[in-house]
Design a protein around this motif. Structure first.
Motif, PDB file in Angstrom:
ATOM      1  N   GLY A  44      10.349 -26.830 -30.035  1.00 27.64           N
ATOM      2  CA  GLY A  44      11.699 -26.875 -30.611  1.00 27.64           C
ATOM      3  C   GLY A  44      12.194 -25.518 -31.063  1.00 27.64           C
ATOM      4  O   GLY A  44      11.444 -24.539 -31.152  1.00 27.64           O
ATOM      5  N   LYS A  45      13.490 -25.500 -31.364  1.00 33.18           N
ATOM      6  CA  LYS A  45      14.154 -24.257 -31.730  1.00 33.18           C
ATOM      7  C   LYS A  45      13.578 -23.652 -33.009  1.00 33.18           C
ATOM      8  O   LYS A  45      13.352 -22.447 -33.085  1.00 33.18           O
ATOM      9  N   SER A  46      13.323 -24.479 -34.012  1.00 33.40           N
ATOM     10  CA  SER A  46      12.800 -23.954 -35.273  1.00 33.40           C
ATOM     11  C   SER A  46      11.395 -23.375 -35.094  1.00 33.40           C
ATOM     12  O   SER A  46      11.052 -22.361 -35.704  1.00 33.40           O
ATOM     13  N   SER A  47      10.592 -23.990 -34.264  1.00 34.67           N
ATOM     14  CA  SER A  47       9.250 -23.486 -33.976  1.00 34.67           C
ATOM     15  C   SER A  47       9.318 -22.151 -33.229  1.00 34.67           C
ATOM     16  O   SER A  47       8.542 -21.238 -33.500  1.00 34.67           O
ATOM     17  N   LEU A  48      10.273 -22.045 -32.310  1.00 33.59           N
ATOM     18  CA  LEU A  48      10.459 -20.795 -31.570  1.00 33.59           C
ATOM     19  C   LEU A  48      10.886 -19.676 -32.506  1.00 33.59           C
ATOM     20  O   LEU A  48      10.348 -18.559 -32.438  1.00 33.59           O
ATOM     21  N   ILE A  49      11.813 -19.966 -33.396  1.00 35.26           N
ATOM     22  CA  ILE A  49      12.272 -18.952 -34.353  1.00 35.26           C
ATOM     23  C   ILE A  49      11.126 -18.528 -35.265  1.00 35.26           C
ATOM     24  O   ILE A  49      10.944 -17.340 -35.548  1.00 35.26           O
ATOM     25  N   ALA A  50      10.322 -19.490 -35.707  1.00 37.60           N
ATOM     26  CA  ALA A  50       9.173 -19.169 -36.558  1.00 37.60           C
ATOM     27  C   ALA A  50       8.169 -18.290 -35.815  1.00 37.60           C
ATOM     28  O   ALA A  50       7.609 -17.346 -36.384  1.00 37.60           O
ATOM     29  N   SER A  51       7.935 -18.588 -34.549  1.00 28.16           N
ATOM     30  CA  SER A  51       7.000 -17.809 -33.739  1.00 28.16           C
ATOM     31  C   SER A  51       7.495 -16.376 -33.555  1.00 28.16           C
ATOM     32  O   SER A  51       6.732 -15.418 -33.739  1.00 28.16           O
ATOM     33  N   LEU A  52       8.753 -16.228 -33.207  1.00 24.65           N
ATOM     34  CA  LEU A  52       9.315 -14.890 -33.010  1.00 24.65           C
ATOM     35  C   LEU A  52       9.351 -14.106 -34.321  1.00 24.65           C
ATOM     36  O   LEU A  52       9.119 -12.889 -34.326  1.00 24.65           O
TER      37      LEU A  52
END
Length: 136
Positions: A42-50
């Motif tokens: 998901g988008k929130s997981s991607l933002i957290a990863s980046l």
């Protein structure tokens, strides 16, 4: 995902010990895999990863400029951070530096060699294992 992270760090630690180098073969696929897995979640997981990758870069690039670690070590931690949260990334980095300090002290006492280099992939592996394993 944790199994992939462990394999990535173990492979990098192995090559760091035996070839004195962390190859991009471990770093780039690891970074892409971590970001891809986060994007799938998901988008929130991607933002957290980046964000975790960016934090790892910002924390370690000054250490690199002062010759504390090599560029491969920075890239390895950025790759590992793509699998981790920001708090796990920061605690992994702190733990890795503590472990590296203990190893350096042991080398200094045992070998009495102030010029000895340590392989930072080992402390990185230990730092991530402690953080992901819940010890921190």
């Amino acid at each position: 995902m944790q199994v992939l992270l462990f394999l990535l760090l173990s492979g990098a630690a192995f090559t760091d010990l035996y070839k004195d180098k962390i190859y991009n073969f471990w770093v780039i696929p690891g970074l892409l895999t971590g970001i891809t897995c986060s994007a799938i979640c998901g988008k929130s997981s991607l933002i957290a990863s980046l964000t975790a990758v960016g934090i790892a870069f910002l924390l370690l690039i000054p250490v690199y400029f002062f010759k504390g670690i090599a560029a491969g070590d920075v890239k390895l931690f950025m790759s590992a951070a793509s699998f981790l949260s920001v708090s796990d990334t920061v605690s992994s980095i702190i733990t890795a530096f503590v472990v590296a300090g203990v190893i350096s002290l042991a080398v200094l006492i045992i070998k009495r060699n102030k010029e000895a280099r340590i392989h930072f992939a080992i402390p990185a592996l230990v730092g991530v294992l402690f953080s992901v394993g819940g010890a921190l």
